[in-house]
Design an enzyme around this catalytic site. Structure first.
Site, PDB file in Angstrom:
ATOM      1  N   HIS A  13       0.866  -1.293   0.148  1.00 15.95           N
ATOM      2  CA  HIS A  13       0.072  -0.186   0.082  1.00 15.95           C
ATOM      3  C   HIS A  13       0.913   1.414  -0.113  1.00 15.95           C
ATOM      4  O   HIS A  13       1.420   1.704   1.053  1.00 15.95           O
ATOM      5  CB  HIS A  13      -0.968  -0.072   1.182  1.00 15.95           C
ATOM      6  CG  HIS A  13      -1.736   1.255   1.326  1.00 15.95           C
ATOM      7  ND1 HIS A  13      -1.857   1.942   2.350  1.00 15.95           N
ATOM      8  CD2 HIS A  13      -2.783   1.418   0.716  1.00 15.95           C
ATOM      9  CE1 HIS A  13      -2.788   2.863   2.299  1.00 15.95           C
ATOM     10  NE2 HIS A  13      -3.605   2.492   1.122  1.00 15.95           N
ATOM     11  N   HIS A  55      -0.739  10.480  -2.668  1.00 16.36           N
ATOM     12  CA  HIS A  55      -2.012   9.767  -2.062  1.00 16.36           C
ATOM     13  C   HIS A  55      -2.988  10.712  -2.536  1.00 16.36           C
ATOM     14  O   HIS A  55      -4.453  10.349  -2.686  1.00 16.36           O
ATOM     15  CB  HIS A  55      -2.048   9.868  -0.578  1.00 16.36           C
ATOM     16  CG  HIS A  55      -3.127   9.613   0.003  1.00 16.36           C
ATOM     17  ND1 HIS A  55      -3.990   8.499  -0.191  1.00 16.36           N
ATOM     18  CD2 HIS A  55      -3.708  10.204   1.466  1.00 16.36           C
ATOM     19  CE1 HIS A  55      -5.192   8.389   0.701  1.00 16.36           C
ATOM     20  NE2 HIS A  55      -5.020   9.479   1.630  1.00 16.36           N
TER      21      HIS A  55
END
Length: 330
Positions: A13, A55
C-alpha cells in the site's frame, strides 16, 4: 519467464509505507525487496497531464512545497468531492516543477523513523514506477505488478484533466492491456470504472469505504453495493472488490461479504493492514500508545481465514511472512 503470483496476493500500500515515506521509489523498492507481489501508486495528474504518485492532489503534508518561496503564490483553496481544502495541488504544477520538491513522511507522529528520510526522494511518475516494476521483475524472476488507483476521476475530468484514458495509454505503452497483465486498476468511483471496462481488458477493482458512497453519485451508498443486486451489478464491470477491512466483520463475527462476493465471481482485496495500534481493532493492540506496533499479523491471519484473495498492507514483509505461515499451518 517470471513466476505466477502467489495467492493470496500481497499489495504494498503506497509501497512499504510503514518503513519509508509513501509513494516514493524507495518505498516501492523496499516493498519489492520484502516480497510484495504488487506495488500501489495513487495517481493524480500534473498541470501538463503527467500521471504521478501522490495519495492526494493536495501535497502540503507529503512534500516540502511549503518551504519553496517560489511556489508561495500557488497556495489556494479548492473543493474536491465536497471537501474544502487549502494548500498546494499537483494539478497546479508542471512535472518539472514537481520534480524540484521532495517527499515527506505523512504520519510523522506515528512513524518518526520515516521522517528521517524527509527531503531525500522525488515524486515519481507512473512511467518511472512501471519501469521499476519491469526492472525488478527481470532481476528477481518474480512478477512484480502495479495496482494503480485513479484518484478523484470525476473532479479531474471536470477541471479538464481526465485521467482514465491517459492511464490506459500508459499501460498500453508498457504492453499491458489484457486480463492477465500484472495490473489492477482501482477506484472508489463507479462511472470511471465502467468507462475503463469499455476501453481496456486490464482487471478492475471497485473500492468501497465503510461509510458514505461514491463521489460520482452513481449509487446511493457503498452499503447498497454490497447487497446481492449491488454485487451483481459490480460484477458486470469489475474483477473484484477492495472493501474497507472493517467490512469483513460485524463485531467479532465475520460478515458474509467474502462469500457473497465470491458467489458472483468477484475477488476480494481488503484494505489496509497497518501495524500501529491506532489502526488496529482493540483485540490486536499492544498497550495504549497509538504509535506502538500491535499484532497486525494476527489481524491479517484472521482475514486470510475468511478466504480473501489478496490484501493491502503498509508492512509488506509482515504480510508476506503471515501468508507463508498461514500456508504452512492452515
Amino acid at each position: 519467464m517470471p513466476k505466477p503470483f502467489p495467492t493470496p496476493i500481497v499489495i504494498a500500500h503506497r509501497g512499504a509505507s510503514g518503513s519509508r515515506p509513501e509513494h516514493t521509489l524507495a518505498a516501492y523498492e523496499l516493498a519489492i525487496d520484502q516480497g510484495a507481489d504488487f506495488i500501489e501508486p495513487d495517481l493524480v495528474p500534473t498541470k501538463d497531464d503527467v500521471l504521478v504518485a501522490r495519495h492526494e492532489n493536495a501535497i502540503a503534508e507529503t512534500t516540502d512545497v511549503a518551504s519553496h518561496p517560489e511556489f508561495a503564490d500557488r497556495r489556494t483553496t479548492k473543493t474536491i468531492d465536497g471537501q474544502t481544502i487549502t494548500g498546494w495541488f499537483v494539478e497546479d504544477f508542471t512535472l518539472a516543477e514537481l520534480k524540484t520538491l521532495r517527499a515527506r513522511e505523512r504520519l510523522p507522529q506515528l512513524r518518526a523513523g520515516n521522517a528521517a528520510y524527509d527531503g531525500r526522494f522525488e515524486i515519481p511518475t507512473l512511467a518511472e514506477i512501471i519501469d521499476l516494476a519491469k526492472r525488478r521483475t527481470r532481476e528477481t524472476g518474480r512478477t512484480i505488478g502495479i495496482y494503480p488507483e485513479t484518484k478523484h476521476p470525476t473532479y479531474f475530468a471536470r477541471i479538464g484533466h481526465p485521467t482514465d484514458d491517459r492511464l490506459v495509454a500508459e499501460l498500453r505503452r508498457a504492453g499491458w492491456d489484457s486480463a492477465d497483465a500484472p495490473v489492477f486498476i482501482q477506484s472508489f468511483e463507479v462511472k470511471n470504472l465502467q468507462h475503463l471496462h469499455g476501453i481496456t481488458k486490464v482487471r478492475l477493482i471497485q473500492l468501497m469505504a465503510g461509510e458514505g458512497g461514491p463521489a460520482d453519485g452513481a449509487v446511493p451508498s457503498y452499503a447498497a453495493m454490497l447487497t446481492p443486486a449491488g454485487l451483481r451489478q459490480v460484477a458486470t464491470y469489475a474483477y473484484g472488490l477492495g472493501p474497507d477491512k472493517g467490512q469483513l466483520w460485524q463485531g467479532d463475527a465475520p460478515t458474509s461479504l467474502v462469500a457473497d462476493a465470491h458467489a458472483v465471481g468477484l475477488k476480494v482485496h481488503p484494505w489496509t493492514y497497518r501495524a500501529e495500534n491506532v489502526f488496529l481493532p482493540a483485540r490486536f493492540r499492544h498497550g495504549d500508545d497509538p504509535a506502538t506496533h500491535g499484532d497486525v499479523a494476527g489481524e491479517i491471519r484472521r482475514a486470510l481465514g475468511l478466504g480473501i484473495d489478496g490484501f493491502f498492507t503498509d508492512y509488506p514483509l509482515i504480510g508476506v511472512e503471515t501468508r507463508s505461515a498461514a500456508k504452512d499451518h492452515p
